[in-house]
Design a protein around this motif. Structure first.
Motif, PDB file in Angstrom:
ATOM      1  N   HIS A 134       0.700  -1.218   0.013  1.00  0.00           N
ATOM      2  CA  HIS A 134       0.075   0.011  -0.012  1.00  0.00           C
ATOM      3  C   HIS A 134       0.862   1.365  -0.095  1.00  0.00           C
ATOM      4  CE1 HIS A 134      -4.010  -1.726   0.048  1.00  0.00           C
ATOM      5  NE2 HIS A 134      -3.716  -2.532   1.336  1.00  0.00           N
ATOM      6  N   GLY A 135       2.148   1.153   0.151  1.00  0.00           N
ATOM      7  CA  GLY A 135       3.058   2.299   0.127  1.00  0.00           C
ATOM      8  C   GLY A 135       3.196   3.042   1.220  1.00  0.00           C
ATOM      9  N   LEU A 136       2.930   2.616   2.347  1.00  0.00           N
ATOM     10  CA  LEU A 136       2.645   3.448   3.720  1.00  0.00           C
ATOM     11  C   LEU A 136       3.665   2.737   4.650  1.00  0.00           C
ATOM     12  CD1 LEU A 136      -1.222   3.848   3.561  1.00  0.00           C
ATOM     13  CD2 LEU A 136       0.478   5.410   3.284  1.00  0.00           C
ATOM     14  N   ALA A 137       4.627   1.907   4.320  1.00  0.00           N
ATOM     15  CA  ALA A 137       5.557   1.429   5.185  1.00  0.00           C
ATOM     16  C   ALA A 137       6.196   2.689   5.955  1.00  0.00           C
ATOM     17  CB  ALA A 137       6.558   0.431   4.748  1.00  0.00           C
ATOM     18  N   THR A 138       6.619   3.913   5.523  1.00  0.00           N
ATOM     19  CA  THR A 138       7.460   4.717   6.142  1.00  0.00           C
ATOM     20  C   THR A 138       6.704   5.452   7.354  1.00  0.00           C
ATOM     21  OG1 THR A 138       6.691   6.484   4.799  1.00  0.00           O
ATOM     22  CG2 THR A 138       8.806   5.365   3.981  1.00  0.00           C
ATOM     23  N   ARG A 139       5.394   5.149   7.358  1.00  0.00           N
ATOM     24  CA  ARG A 139       4.721   5.874   8.527  1.00  0.00           C
ATOM     25  C   ARG A 139       4.440   4.640   9.687  1.00  0.00           C
ATOM     26  NH1 ARG A 139       1.689  10.206   6.416  1.00  0.00           N
ATOM     27  NH2 ARG A 139       0.632  10.477   8.503  1.00  0.00           N
ATOM     28  N   LEU A 140       4.937   3.643   9.365  1.00  0.00           N
ATOM     29  CA  LEU A 140       4.596   2.403  10.439  1.00  0.00           C
ATOM     30  C   LEU A 140       5.507   2.301  11.701  1.00  0.00           C
ATOM     31  CD1 LEU A 140       3.109  -0.297  10.890  1.00  0.00           C
ATOM     32  CD2 LEU A 140       4.898  -1.393   9.641  1.00  0.00           C
ATOM     33  N   ALA A 141       4.884   2.460  12.800  1.00  0.00           N
ATOM     34  CA  ALA A 141       5.657   2.568  14.023  1.00  0.00           C
ATOM     35  C   ALA A 141       6.119   0.950  14.291  1.00  0.00           C
ATOM     36  CB  ALA A 141       4.930   3.360  15.274  1.00  0.00           C
ATOM     37  N   GLY A 142       5.207   0.205  14.148  1.00  0.00           N
ATOM     38  CA  GLY A 142       5.401  -1.283  14.686  1.00  0.00           C
ATOM     39  C   GLY A 142       4.108  -2.033  14.522  1.00  0.00           C
ATOM     40  N   ILE A 143       4.421  -3.440  14.625  1.00  0.00           N
ATOM     41  CA  ILE A 143       3.294  -4.286  14.341  1.00  0.00           C
ATOM     42  C   ILE A 143       3.596  -5.177  15.777  1.00  0.00           C
ATOM     43  CG2 ILE A 143       2.263  -6.133  13.229  1.00  0.00           C
ATOM     44  CD1 ILE A 143       3.478  -5.297  10.680  1.00  0.00           C
ATOM     45  N   GLU A 144       2.336  -5.313  16.467  1.00  0.00           N
ATOM     46  CA  GLU A 144       2.585  -6.257  17.684  1.00  0.00           C
ATOM     47  C   GLU A 144       1.382  -7.304  17.687  1.00  0.00           C
ATOM     48  OE1 GLU A 144       3.981  -6.287  20.497  1.00  0.00           O
ATOM     49  OE2 GLU A 144       5.234  -4.452  20.203  1.00  0.00           O
ATOM     50  N   ALA A 145       1.621  -8.514  17.792  1.00  0.00           N
ATOM     51  CA  ALA A 145       0.835  -9.358  17.657  1.00  0.00           C
ATOM     52  C   ALA A 145       0.421 -10.070  19.058  1.00  0.00           C
ATOM     53  CB  ALA A 145       1.506 -10.612  16.985  1.00  0.00           C
ATOM     54  N   ILE A 146      -1.010 -10.368  19.326  1.00  0.00           N
ATOM     55  CA  ILE A 146      -1.135 -11.165  20.371  1.00  0.00           C
ATOM     56  C   ILE A 146      -1.156 -12.581  20.346  1.00  0.00           C
ATOM     57  CG2 ILE A 146      -2.585  -9.236  21.258  1.00  0.00           C
ATOM     58  CD1 ILE A 146      -5.172 -10.929  20.694  1.00  0.00           C
ATOM     59  N   ALA A 147      -0.690 -13.271  21.350  1.00  0.00           N
ATOM     60  CA  ALA A 147      -0.840 -14.504  21.213  1.00  0.00           C
ATOM     61  C   ALA A 147      -2.223 -15.551  21.156  1.00  0.00           C
ATOM     62  CB  ALA A 147       0.160 -15.228  22.537  1.00  0.00           C
ATOM     63  N   ALA A 148      -2.663 -15.347  20.271  1.00  0.00           N
ATOM     64  CA  ALA A 148      -4.245 -15.836  20.047  1.00  0.00           C
ATOM     65  C   ALA A 148      -4.425 -15.713  18.445  1.00  0.00           C
ATOM     66  CB  ALA A 148      -5.048 -15.253  20.825  1.00  0.00           C
ATOM     67  N   ASP A 149      -4.897 -16.655  18.047  1.00  0.00           N
ATOM     68  CA  ASP A 149      -5.382 -16.544  16.506  1.00  0.00           C
ATOM     69  C   ASP A 149      -6.792 -16.164  16.334  1.00  0.00           C
ATOM     70  OD1 ASP A 149      -7.235 -18.784  16.897  1.00  0.00           O
ATOM     71  OD2 ASP A 149      -6.095 -20.273  16.103  1.00  0.00           O
ATOM     72  N   ALA A 150      -7.266 -15.783  15.236  1.00  0.00           N
ATOM     73  CA  ALA A 150      -8.347 -15.090  15.043  1.00  0.00           C
ATOM     74  C   ALA A 150      -9.557 -15.952  15.448  1.00  0.00           C
ATOM     75  CB  ALA A 150      -8.530 -14.747  13.561  1.00  0.00           C
ATOM     76  N   LEU A 151      -9.441 -17.116  15.515  1.00  0.00           N
ATOM     77  CA  LEU A 151     -10.841 -18.035  15.703  1.00  0.00           C
ATOM     78  C   LEU A 151     -10.989 -17.835  17.166  1.00  0.00           C
ATOM     79  CD1 LEU A 151     -10.670 -20.963  13.535  1.00  0.00           C
ATOM     80  CD2 LEU A 151     -12.341 -19.207  13.452  1.00  0.00           C
ATOM     81  N   ALA A 152      -9.779 -17.713  18.039  1.00  0.00           N
ATOM     82  CA  ALA A 152     -10.030 -17.819  19.525  1.00  0.00           C
ATOM     83  C   ALA A 152     -10.259 -16.324  19.882  1.00  0.00           C
ATOM     84  CB  ALA A 152      -8.520 -18.034  19.994  1.00  0.00           C
ATOM     85  N   VAL A 153     -10.031 -15.472  19.260  1.00  0.00           N
ATOM     86  CA  VAL A 153     -10.354 -14.006  19.586  1.00  0.00           C
ATOM     87  C   VAL A 153     -12.028 -13.861  19.301  1.00  0.00           C
ATOM     88  CG1 VAL A 153     -10.210 -11.418  19.209  1.00  0.00           C
ATOM     89  CG2 VAL A 153      -8.219 -13.063  19.223  1.00  0.00           C
ATOM     90  N   HIS A 154     -12.190 -14.343  18.230  1.00  0.00           N
ATOM     91  CA  HIS A 154     -13.634 -14.212  17.654  1.00  0.00           C
ATOM     92  C   HIS A 154     -14.520 -15.003  18.783  1.00  0.00           C
ATOM     93  CE1 HIS A 154     -17.228 -13.811  15.394  1.00  0.00           C
ATOM     94  NE2 HIS A 154     -17.658 -15.353  15.138  1.00  0.00           N
ATOM     95  N   ALA A 155     -14.026 -16.142  19.365  1.00  0.00           N
ATOM     96  CA  ALA A 155     -14.997 -17.070  20.127  1.00  0.00           C
ATOM     97  C   ALA A 155     -15.131 -16.312  21.655  1.00  0.00           C
ATOM     98  CB  ALA A 155     -14.423 -18.314  20.388  1.00  0.00           C
ATOM     99  N   ALA A 156     -14.344 -15.593  21.999  1.00  0.00           N
ATOM    100  CA  ALA A 156     -14.427 -14.880  23.511  1.00  0.00           C
ATOM    101  C   ALA A 156     -13.468 -13.676  23.357  1.00  0.00           C
ATOM    102  CB  ALA A 156     -13.957 -15.667  24.339  1.00  0.00           C
TER     103      ALA A 156
END
Length: 229
Positions: A134-156
């Motif tokens: 998308h051409g917007l990497a220079t504005r990115l401060a960082g990416i954080e991932a929580i230790a759970a996949d999308a299905l687990a988050v959706h469930a609760a």
């Protein structure tokens, strides 16, 4: 005017959750319809999932429009990896907006640098690649991932509030002036968490619906590739 929300994965319950958030963001006078992928992953998390879901996304949109005599005035791709976005833009004569691209563009207008909170560490490379596309990497401060996949988050989702807030706080410490909660499964959580985070939280569906409807109202001609003279 009509907005079509397409979910490229096969989870109808996620489509319904996205539709609730889309209706909250819809301007007066707009109607919402939805389409869901008929094959592929229940939740898109890998490059293989994306490749299959792109086909499913296009097929779902074409089938929906074939049944609707009045068509639609804009399309929102309800997948945080923007699956099928470019193909649909090429094929359709109405604005097509993806969740992540809309969030990134909004973030650039809200603050100088932005951060992403994503579901599951294995998705981080995919989102980093997409930010660069998308051409917007220079504005990115960082990416954080929580230790759970999308299905687990959706469930609760309420069980992951603390993890989401901690991830946001780390991004703020790293210089993020706003944070995007990435993923269809976290749609709407920004309202519950905003008071506990020091910077604005952005929701992909709210950003995408706002931009898609705004583009439709501009009544722009279809963009296309420039042919060298």
């Amino acid at each position: 005017m009509r907005l079509l929300l397409v979910n490229a994965n096969t989870s109808q319950n996620i489509t319904e959750k996205l539709a609730i958030e889309a209706r909250l963001a819809l301007p007066a006078g707009w109607q919402l319809s939805t389409a869901t992928g008929s094959f592929g992953a229940a939740v898109i998390q890998t490059r293989r999932d994306c490749a299959i879901a792109e086909h499913a996304c296009i097929e779902a949109v074409e089938a929906h429009l074939a049944e609707q005599a009045d068509g639609c005035d804009a399309v929102v791709v309800g997948v945080s990896l923007d699956t099928g976005l470019w193909a649909l833009r090429e094929a359709l004569n109405v604005p097509v907006v993806g969740l992540l691209e809309a969030s990134l563009l909004t973030a650039c207008m809200v603050g100088g640098r932005y951060g992403l909170v994503v579901m599951g560490p294995k998705t981080v490379p995919l989102y980093r690649e997409l930010v660069e596309r998308h051409g917007l990497a220079t504005r990115l401060a960082g990416i954080e991932a929580i230790a759970a996949d999308a299905l687990a988050v959706h469930a609760a989702p309420e069980q992951f509030d603390a993890a989401l807030i901690e991830a946001c706080d780390r991004l703020v410490e790293g210089g993020a002036e706003c944070v995007i909660l990435v993923g269809a499964v976290v749609a709407g959580l920004h309202r519950r968490l905003q008071g506990r985070v020091a910077v604005p939280l952005l929701d992909g569906m709210a950003c995408a619906v706002t931009q898609a409807c705004g583009l439709a109202r501009l009544e722009l001609s279809k963009a296309g590739p420039t042919v060298p003279g």
